[in-house]
Design a protein around this motif. Structure first.
Motif, PDB file in Angstrom:
ATOM      1  N   LEU A 172      53.715  78.554 126.192  1.00 46.21           N
ATOM      2  CA  LEU A 172      53.270  80.124 125.749  1.00 46.21           C
ATOM      3  C   LEU A 172      51.828  79.688 125.260  1.00 46.21           C
ATOM      4  N   ASN A 173      51.380  78.849 124.749  1.00 49.19           N
ATOM      5  CA  ASN A 173      49.976  78.328 124.456  1.00 49.19           C
ATOM      6  C   ASN A 173      49.340  79.533 123.440  1.00 49.19           C
ATOM      7  N   ILE A 174      50.412  80.106 122.641  1.00 53.89           N
ATOM      8  CA  ILE A 174      50.120  80.844 121.778  1.00 53.89           C
ATOM      9  C   ILE A 174      48.988  80.465 120.571  1.00 53.89           C
ATOM     10  N   GLN A 175      49.479  79.091 120.065  1.00 51.20           N
ATOM     11  CA  GLN A 175      48.988  78.639 119.018  1.00 51.20           C
ATOM     12  C   GLN A 175      48.905  77.181 119.358  1.00 51.20           C
ATOM     13  N   GLU A 176      47.725  76.400 119.452  1.00 50.58           N
ATOM     14  CA  GLU A 176      47.717  75.146 119.605  1.00 50.58           C
ATOM     15  C   GLU A 176      48.202  74.310 118.660  1.00 50.58           C
ATOM     16  N   SER A 177      49.387  73.271 118.844  1.00 46.46           N
ATOM     17  CA  SER A 177      49.935  72.481 117.863  1.00 46.46           C
ATOM     18  C   SER A 177      49.062  71.363 117.550  1.00 46.46           C
ATOM     19  N   ILE A 178      48.052  70.933 118.221  1.00 44.70           N
ATOM     20  CA  ILE A 178      46.989  69.551 118.053  1.00 44.70           C
ATOM     21  C   ILE A 178      45.730  70.192 118.543  1.00 44.70           C
ATOM     22  N   VAL A 183      43.111  64.943 118.944  1.00 44.35           N
ATOM     23  CA  VAL A 183      43.201  64.062 119.993  1.00 44.35           C
ATOM     24  C   VAL A 183      41.992  63.138 120.256  1.00 44.35           C
ATOM     25  N   ASN A 184      40.804  63.417 120.016  1.00 44.72           N
ATOM     26  CA  ASN A 184      39.961  62.510 119.865  1.00 44.72           C
ATOM     27  C   ASN A 184      39.921  61.622 119.093  1.00 44.72           C
ATOM     28  N   ALA A 185      40.249  61.667 117.708  1.00 41.66           N
ATOM     29  CA  ALA A 185      40.474  60.936 116.755  1.00 41.66           C
ATOM     30  C   ALA A 185      41.506  59.799 117.253  1.00 41.66           C
ATOM     31  N   ILE A 186      42.702  60.301 117.635  1.00 39.79           N
ATOM     32  CA  ILE A 186      43.621  59.372 118.064  1.00 39.79           C
ATOM     33  C   ILE A 186      43.209  58.300 119.176  1.00 39.79           C
ATOM     34  N   SER A 187      42.315  58.915 120.201  1.00 34.32           N
ATOM     35  CA  SER A 187      41.765  57.926 120.961  1.00 34.32           C
ATOM     36  C   SER A 187      40.884  56.845 120.516  1.00 34.32           C
ATOM     37  N   ILE A 188      40.092  57.440 119.336  1.00 36.03           N
ATOM     38  CA  ILE A 188      39.293  56.410 118.835  1.00 36.03           C
ATOM     39  C   ILE A 188      40.015  55.276 118.287  1.00 36.03           C
ATOM     40  N   PHE A 189      40.949  55.797 117.378  1.00 36.70           N
ATOM     41  CA  PHE A 189      42.030  54.843 116.906  1.00 36.70           C
ATOM     42  C   PHE A 189      42.599  54.049 117.693  1.00 36.70           C
ATOM     43  N   CYS A 190      42.873  54.344 119.040  1.00 32.34           N
ATOM     44  CA  CYS A 190      43.287  53.283 119.980  1.00 32.34           C
ATOM     45  C   CYS A 190      42.414  52.158 120.256  1.00 32.34           C
ATOM     46  N   VAL A 191      40.973  52.355 120.220  1.00 30.93           N
ATOM     47  CA  VAL A 191      40.234  51.657 120.926  1.00 30.93           C
ATOM     48  C   VAL A 191      40.235  49.945 120.756  1.00 30.93           C
ATOM     49  N   PRO A 201      52.792  53.274 125.782  1.00 23.40           N
ATOM     50  CA  PRO A 201      52.978  54.566 126.168  1.00 23.40           C
ATOM     51  C   PRO A 201      52.045  55.505 125.588  1.00 23.40           C
ATOM     52  N   LEU A 202      51.475  55.362 124.156  1.00 28.42           N
ATOM     53  CA  LEU A 202      50.300  56.128 123.833  1.00 28.42           C
ATOM     54  C   LEU A 202      49.207  56.175 124.759  1.00 28.42           C
ATOM     55  N   LEU A 203      48.716  55.245 125.169  1.00 21.68           N
ATOM     56  CA  LEU A 203      47.586  55.068 126.085  1.00 21.68           C
ATOM     57  C   LEU A 203      47.950  56.066 127.370  1.00 21.68           C
ATOM     58  N   GLU A 204      49.173  55.756 127.803  1.00 19.61           N
ATOM     59  CA  GLU A 204      49.545  56.630 129.085  1.00 19.61           C
ATOM     60  C   GLU A 204      49.425  58.183 128.922  1.00 19.61           C
ATOM     61  N   THR A 205      49.910  58.569 127.725  1.00 19.68           N
ATOM     62  CA  THR A 205      50.078  59.916 127.048  1.00 19.68           C
ATOM     63  C   THR A 205      48.732  60.395 127.105  1.00 19.68           C
ATOM     64  N   LEU A 206      47.686  59.623 126.542  1.00 18.74           N
ATOM     65  CA  LEU A 206      46.478  60.158 126.524  1.00 18.74           C
ATOM     66  C   LEU A 206      45.589  60.165 127.549  1.00 18.74           C
ATOM     67  N   LEU A 207      45.781  59.428 128.503  1.00 15.03           N
ATOM     68  CA  LEU A 207      45.127  59.420 129.835  1.00 15.03           C
ATOM     69  C   LEU A 207      45.581  60.433 130.719  1.00 15.03           C
ATOM     70  N   LYS A 215      36.180  70.885 127.966  1.00 16.27           N
ATOM     71  CA  LYS A 215      35.276  69.694 127.823  1.00 16.27           C
ATOM     72  C   LYS A 215      36.260  68.338 127.733  1.00 16.27           C
ATOM     73  N   GLU A 216      35.785  67.458 128.165  1.00 17.30           N
ATOM     74  CA  GLU A 216      36.699  66.085 127.690  1.00 17.30           C
ATOM     75  C   GLU A 216      36.884  65.989 126.311  1.00 17.30           C
ATOM     76  N   VAL A 217      38.264  65.818 126.009  1.00 16.96           N
ATOM     77  CA  VAL A 217      38.581  65.545 124.644  1.00 16.96           C
ATOM     78  C   VAL A 217      38.559  64.036 124.070  1.00 16.96           C
ATOM     79  N   LEU A 218      38.801  63.209 125.127  1.00 18.16           N
ATOM     80  CA  LEU A 218      39.064  61.595 124.777  1.00 18.16           C
ATOM     81  C   LEU A 218      37.612  61.184 124.461  1.00 18.16           C
TER      82      LEU A 218
END
Length: 489
Positions: A172-178, A183-191, A201-207, A215-218
């Motif tokens: 529905l994309n009525i209101q984004e839950s994240i 998402v950008n912060a999570i990707s930085i945290f994984c570096v 599993p987290l890396l695969e989900t992010l990619l 725009k690119e969020v990662l």
């Protein structure tokens, strides 16, 4: 003069003494001393990381026997890991010591210790409760720290993966839950944790994540770290497997084709895609063969070889990273390597530059003069094949000496180069066509070269299919050989 990039032993001992002196005390004097030395400590840790990231875990420990003691003490110092940059660099260093395929009990124990430290750093970060706040709770539950931290990481990964996937499939994309920022912060945290198996599993989900943003969020740091790690899972761990190299070569050719065809659209200059490489070499390699008359191919190949040799033998190429980047650039444009071999056998080019070019590709590191020995082997095979190139009536016995060099060579790089020369001879000499199937069947029956020959034939066929009618006889032969080899690879 090449710069010494190793970490001075005296400096290492100095920081180990400091770590012991600081201990886990929380006195005002200790805190002040840590804060005073944090900038220099961060510089040292970064220098240490830059050194050990090029080594396998065993070599790193051999060079720095006390590295575990130093990192362990720093990881448990609350004032050191309270500084985000130090915490991140400590994670990087620990990941460098993690054995992806432990071979013995010592490496298994070391991995367990590293996982515990990484989990401790994670639990002490802004992502989870502070260690001081959870230690009492852990004890009350009856867990050891290692048990708790392992469960903590798994739960954290599952939680973040669930959060990303629920947002991903929010139809529905009525209101984004994240948010994109999250998402950008999570990707930085994984570096700093890219190579930690628990985070896969987290890396695969992010990619695979596609948010609502155009725009690119990662983060670019995350994408660069994943790319670097992949090149190391794809090249170093597979020891340059021919399937991987074929994919890289064909991908580069398709990329150049797409780049050159997008004339009406704005695009970055080519140097933006190869920013760290020697630009004159890049410009020579990106020239497609069909852009030049075949009479200039030999001259162009020699130019590439001369430029490459000057680069490799430059004393400023001081690290394995520099050498790897140069080699990888040549590997991407492997089309010119195949043309160089073809020109060599047709006596259309000086042999020495081409033999050096091939020896560098198959043996980039010249440890113990190994590349020199590879050139000697290649020269012997080349001389033998050149005596037979004009013969129209050949038998397998005529090629016995060259075949023996393929089947009798122990060093992998020499065997691959010799296989390349012999396969090209069979494809581009009239006498070779007649015995190609018999010869390749014989070689692949008694050696483990089926995949090398198969992949060499694939990217040769791709090149010839785009070069005109004059090569159709050779393309037909290649297709017949590929059908025969399919059952072996």
């Amino acid at each position: 003069m090449a710069q010494d990039t190793t970490v001075p032993k005296l400096n290492f001992e100095y920081w180990l003494d400091k770590a012991i002196e600081w201990g886990q005390t929380t006195t005002l004097e200790s805190q002040k001393d840590v804060c005073l030395h944090l900038p220099q400590l961060q510089e040292f840790l970064h220098q240490l990381y830059e050194t050990i990231k090029h080594l396998d875990p065993t070599a790193a420990i051999q060079q720095f026997p006390l590295i575990g003691q130093l990192l362990g003490r720093l990881c448990w110092n609350p004032f050191v890991i309270g500084y985000d940059e130090s915490q991140k660099t400590l994670m990087w260093c620990l990941c460098c010591l993690y054995s992806s395929e432990p071979q013995n009990a010592v490496e298994l124990k070391a991995n367990s210790w590293i996982r515990s430290l990484l989990c401790h750093l994670l639990s002490s970060s802004k992502w989870e409760s502070n260690e001081a706040e959870t230690s009492t709770f852990i004890s009350a539950l009856g867990y050891t720290s290692a048990d708790y931290y392992c469960h903590l990481v798994k739960n954290m990964v599952v939680s973040l993966v669930t959060e990303l996937r629920e947002n991903q499939f929010n139809g529905l994309n009525i209101q984004e839950s994240i948010s994109a920022r999250r998402v950008n912060a999570i990707s930085i945290f994984c570096v700093p944790l890219i190579t930690l198996p628990d985070l896969t599993p987290l890396l695969e989900t992010l990619l695979l994540y596609h948010g609502g943003s155009s725009k690119e969020v990662l983060s670019s740091e995350f994408l660069e770290a994943v790319n670097e790690a992949f090149l190391k899972n794809a090249l170093m761990e597979t020891d340059g497997t021919s399937e991987v190299m074929t994919i890289i070569k064909v991908f580069t050719q398709l990329f150049l084709l797409a780049y050159q065809n997008e004339n009406k659209q704005p695009k970055f200059p080519l140097k933006a895609y190869f920013p760290y490489h020697h630009q004159p070499l890049v410009r020579s390699l990106v020239r497609r063969p069909f852009e030049l008359s075949t009479t200039y191919w030999s001259q162009h190949v020699k130019h590439i070889s001369d430029m490459l040799k000057a680069l490799v033998e430059d004393t400023n190429v001081s690290s394995l990273t520099d050498l790897f980047e140069i080699w990888f650039l040549v590997a991407c444009f492997g089309e010119w390597l195949d043309i160089a071999t073809e020109q060599l056998l047709k006596a259309a080019v000086e042999p020495d530059p081409v033999l050096w070019l091939l020896a560098f590709y198959y043996c980039p590191k010249n440890e113990n003069q190994q590349r020199t020995q590879t050139m000697v082997e290649a020269q012997a095979v080349y001389n033998h094949l050149m005596m037979l190139f004009s013969c129209t009536d050949l038998s397998l016995k005529d090629l016995e000496a060259a075949v023996h060099r393929v089947t009798g060579i122990e060093q992998c790089c020499n065997q691959r180069l010799t296989t390349h020369l012999l396969t090209s001879f069979l494809l581009f000499s009239s006498g070779g066509h007649k015995i190609a199937q018999e010869c390749i069947y014989h070689i692949t029956e008694i050696t483990d070269t089926s995949k090398d020959v198969y992949n060499l034939l694939i990217h040769t066929a791709y090149r010839l299919n785009h070069s005109g009618e004059e090569n159709q006889r050779t393309v037909k032969l290649i297709n017949e050989l590929l059908q025969k080899l399919k059952l072996k690879v």
